[in-house]
Design a protein around this motif. Sequence first.
Motif, PDB file in Angstrom:
ATOM      1  N   LYS A   1     -25.564  18.368  14.406  1.00  0.00           N
ATOM      2  CA  LYS A   1     -25.886  16.941  14.411  1.00  0.00           C
ATOM      3  C   LYS A   1     -25.314  16.216  13.198  1.00  0.00           C
ATOM      4  O   LYS A   1     -25.462  15.004  13.067  1.00  0.00           O
ATOM      5  CB  LYS A   1     -27.412  16.746  14.461  1.00  0.00           C
ATOM      6  CG  LYS A   1     -28.023  17.422  15.702  1.00  0.00           C
ATOM      7  CD  LYS A   1     -29.496  17.102  15.877  1.00  0.00           C
ATOM      8  CE  LYS A   1     -30.046  17.879  17.080  1.00  0.00           C
ATOM      9  NZ  LYS A   1     -31.319  17.365  17.565  1.00  0.00           N
ATOM     10  N   ILE A   2     -24.717  16.971  12.279  1.00  0.00           N
ATOM     11  CA  ILE A   2     -24.239  16.371  11.034  1.00  0.00           C
ATOM     12  C   ILE A   2     -22.721  16.514  10.948  1.00  0.00           C
ATOM     13  O   ILE A   2     -22.181  17.613  11.104  1.00  0.00           O
ATOM     14  CB  ILE A   2     -24.864  17.083   9.807  1.00  0.00           C
ATOM     15  CG1 ILE A   2     -26.384  17.262   9.969  1.00  0.00           C
ATOM     16  CG2 ILE A   2     -24.522  16.335   8.522  1.00  0.00           C
ATOM     17  CD1 ILE A   2     -27.206  16.006   9.938  1.00  0.00           C
ATOM     18  N   ILE A   3     -22.023  15.402  10.701  1.00  0.00           N
ATOM     19  CA  ILE A   3     -20.565  15.446  10.545  1.00  0.00           C
ATOM     20  C   ILE A   3     -20.240  16.147   9.223  1.00  0.00           C
ATOM     21  O   ILE A   3     -19.447  17.074   9.172  1.00  0.00           O
ATOM     22  CB  ILE A   3     -19.968  14.017  10.534  1.00  0.00           C
ATOM     23  CG1 ILE A   3     -20.270  13.317  11.867  1.00  0.00           C
ATOM     24  CG2 ILE A   3     -18.465  14.055  10.250  1.00  0.00           C
ATOM     25  CD1 ILE A   3     -19.995  11.819  11.860  1.00  0.00           C
ATOM     26  N   ILE A   4     -20.851  15.649   8.172  1.00  0.00           N
ATOM     27  CA  ILE A   4     -20.648  16.248   6.846  1.00  0.00           C
ATOM     28  C   ILE A   4     -21.832  15.846   5.966  1.00  0.00           C
ATOM     29  O   ILE A   4     -22.424  14.781   6.176  1.00  0.00           O
ATOM     30  CB  ILE A   4     -19.296  15.786   6.233  1.00  0.00           C
ATOM     31  CG1 ILE A   4     -18.939  16.608   4.985  1.00  0.00           C
ATOM     32  CG2 ILE A   4     -19.309  14.290   5.916  1.00  0.00           C
ATOM     33  CD1 ILE A   4     -17.482  16.440   4.553  1.00  0.00           C
ATOM     34  N   GLY A   5     -22.165  16.693   5.024  1.00  0.00           N
ATOM     35  CA  GLY A   5     -23.211  16.356   4.060  1.00  0.00           C
ATOM     36  C   GLY A   5     -22.587  16.193   2.679  1.00  0.00           C
ATOM     37  O   GLY A   5     -21.739  16.989   2.287  1.00  0.00           O
ATOM     38  N   ILE A   6     -22.991  15.146   1.971  1.00  0.00           N
ATOM     39  CA  ILE A   6     -22.537  14.992   0.594  1.00  0.00           C
ATOM     40  C   ILE A   6     -23.772  15.107  -0.293  1.00  0.00           C
ATOM     41  O   ILE A   6     -24.696  14.291  -0.206  1.00  0.00           O
ATOM     42  CB  ILE A   6     -21.804  13.654   0.372  1.00  0.00           C
ATOM     43  CG1 ILE A   6     -20.493  13.660   1.169  1.00  0.00           C
ATOM     44  CG2 ILE A   6     -21.449  13.464  -1.097  1.00  0.00           C
ATOM     45  CD1 ILE A   6     -20.458  12.785   2.326  1.00  0.00           C
ATOM     46  N   GLY A   7     -23.809  16.157  -1.072  1.00  0.00           N
ATOM     47  CA  GLY A   7     -24.982  16.433  -1.910  1.00  0.00           C
ATOM     48  C   GLY A   7     -24.742  15.920  -3.327  1.00  0.00           C
ATOM     49  O   GLY A   7     -23.853  16.403  -4.019  1.00  0.00           O
ATOM     50  N   LEU A   8     -25.526  14.955  -3.739  1.00  0.00           N
ATOM     51  CA  LEU A   8     -25.418  14.418  -5.096  1.00  0.00           C
ATOM     52  C   LEU A   8     -26.425  15.166  -5.962  1.00  0.00           C
ATOM     53  O   LEU A   8     -27.623  14.945  -5.858  1.00  0.00           O
ATOM     54  CB  LEU A   8     -25.736  12.915  -5.108  1.00  0.00           C
ATOM     55  CG  LEU A   8     -25.047  12.059  -4.026  1.00  0.00           C
ATOM     56  CD1 LEU A   8     -25.527  10.611  -4.111  1.00  0.00           C
ATOM     57  CD2 LEU A   8     -23.543  12.134  -4.163  1.00  0.00           C
ATOM     58  N   SER A   9     -25.948  16.084  -6.752  1.00  0.00           N
ATOM     59  CA  SER A   9     -26.811  16.900  -7.584  1.00  0.00           C
ATOM     60  C   SER A   9     -27.898  17.606  -6.774  1.00  0.00           C
ATOM     61  O   SER A   9     -29.099  17.412  -6.997  1.00  0.00           O
ATOM     62  CB  SER A   9     -27.450  16.062  -8.702  1.00  0.00           C
ATOM     63  OG  SER A   9     -28.081  16.921  -9.628  1.00  0.00           O
ATOM     64  N   THR A  10     -27.450  18.431  -5.852  1.00  0.00           N
ATOM     65  CA  THR A  10     -28.377  19.155  -4.977  1.00  0.00           C
ATOM     66  C   THR A  10     -29.227  20.137  -5.774  1.00  0.00           C
ATOM     67  O   THR A  10     -28.713  20.914  -6.575  1.00  0.00           O
ATOM     68  CB  THR A  10     -27.569  19.921  -3.916  1.00  0.00           C
ATOM     69  OG1 THR A  10     -26.726  18.984  -3.256  1.00  0.00           O
ATOM     70  CG2 THR A  10     -28.485  20.600  -2.916  1.00  0.00           C
ATOM     71  N   THR A  11     -30.519  20.103  -5.537  1.00  0.00           N
ATOM     72  CA  THR A  11     -31.418  20.993  -6.261  1.00  0.00           C
ATOM     73  C   THR A  11     -31.807  22.169  -5.363  1.00  0.00           C
ATOM     74  O   THR A  11     -32.516  21.996  -4.377  1.00  0.00           O
ATOM     75  CB  THR A  11     -32.678  20.224  -6.679  1.00  0.00           C
ATOM     76  OG1 THR A  11     -33.039  19.325  -5.614  1.00  0.00           O
ATOM     77  CG2 THR A  11     -32.434  19.405  -7.925  1.00  0.00           C
TER      78      THR A  11
END
Length: 397
Positions: free
Chosen positions: A185-195
Amino acid sequence: MYLLQLVILLWTVQSHFGDDFSPRQDLLFPELVRYDGYSAEEYFVTTIDGYILRIFRIPPNKNCTTNKGTLLFAHGLFLSSDDCIVLGPGRSHCYIYSDNCYDVWVCVLNVRGNVYSRNHTYYDPDKDLEYWQFSFDDIAIYDLSAVIDHILNATGREQLSYVAHSQGATILLILCAKRPEYNAKIIIGIGLSTTAWLYHATFLVLRLQSAVASLLTAFSGVLSGEIFPRGGVSQKGAELLCGSTNLTYPLCSYSIFTLFGYDGYQITSDALPVIVGHTPAGTSLKNFNRWGSVARDGFREYDYGPLKNIDVYGQTKPPEYTLGNVNMKWVMISAPIDNVGTVQDIKYLVTKLPNASLCVISTNEFTHLDYVYGKDINKYIIPIVFSAIESGTYTCT
Ligand SMILES: *[C@@H]1O[C@H](CO)[C@@H](O)[C@H](O)[C@H]1NC(C)=O
Ligand SMILES: *[C@@H]1O[C@H](CO)[C@@H](O)[C@H](O)[C@H]1NC(C)=O
Ligand SMILES: *[C@@H]1O[C@H](CO)[C@@H](O)[C@H](O)[C@H]1NC(C)=O
Ligand SMILES: *[C@@H]1O[C@H](CO)[C@@H](O)[C@H](O)[C@H]1NC(C)=O
Ligand SMILES: *[C@@H]1O[C@H](CO)[C@@H](O)[C@H](O)[C@H]1NC(C)=O
């Protein structure tokens, strides 16, 4: 404890200063969006365990002739949908995405317990402690899945792009690990400082959380309720520090630094009162403590304590999440001086994910909150987001 003293001290000091707050400071999401000249729609999503979440949509800027797709923005712990609009047009994530013709949903993942989503089909958040029995595992499995399904159904699309800060990225990792059908269901994920792993985090509050994790887990049946609510003591303290004059600004910087990892480079003095008018936004004590166990033990499933862990997992320590299941594409962004989501820990996370790339941004001025509140997100973050979404990849130079 000294923090509490500081807040009380400043509360006393407050009476000596006038209320020259920004007019944007106290507006809630829909009003603030309209104040800024954009339109906002709001929707209620009910999860299968009865939590009623409020989510928002900012359609593409009226000047757009195309709709470039659906983009879901997810905020971090203690924060809310407001993160992506507080700095105003041209400066905050959601306005920039709308100006670039994306259909922006703010998953306001106003996750359960947060100021916008204190609502339930049968529990009363003000009276029932049961309401506060949740951690980010529940937010991932129940809230995020319901919000993604709601948005895809409402837009008639099959996929969306996901931009998320901190815990906002963590919950999609967990959802895709536990329910791999969500990868598609997700094209791409962009993680900003993923914890996820936090072994290298030096952030004071996290270290404290880690130190008390076992104790709080042992008492988790007794200890519950809300922490850092909007309008609570911590916010009142922050407002009086940061809302008034240049006089309190250094103190404000200091306390925001201590509480939330503020650095002083990226958060401008005009933005500060508006930010603190919208932060923090509440969560459960259980979720607060959950992060303590992550800081101590790594990115593992929920820790029920050794005895119950044996029942649930067949071992005393919970297993790590099955990140091999998370085969959707990710670009994970990290910054050298971030003391919460550190480069070392995010690099390690990327090695565990089948389809993720790492991008370390080249500035020594970016810490954990700057991904949403920094003055230079247009320079350091937005180009990566657009490149990743539009070309499906980003090569960090
Ligand atoms: C649309 O474009 C015009 C001309 O560039 C500009 O003045 C106006 O502010 C824009 N409207 C919005 C909603 O951004
Ligand atoms: C809670 O949800 C119900 C049903 O959607 C709604 O009527 C009510 O206004 C909501 N209450 C709050 C405080 O948001
Ligand atoms: C999907 O959307 C339609 C209308 O657009 C609505 O009638 C239906 O209830 C929605 N389904 C779910 C599961 O939300
Ligand atoms: C705060 O300082 C700035 C310049 O640093 C000045 O322009 C502004 O007038 C000052 N504000 C107050 C309330 O003193
Ligand atoms: C990576 O993600 C893309 C897009 O979702 C997918 O087509 C591809 O199969 C994935 N690769 C791996 C190794 O899982």
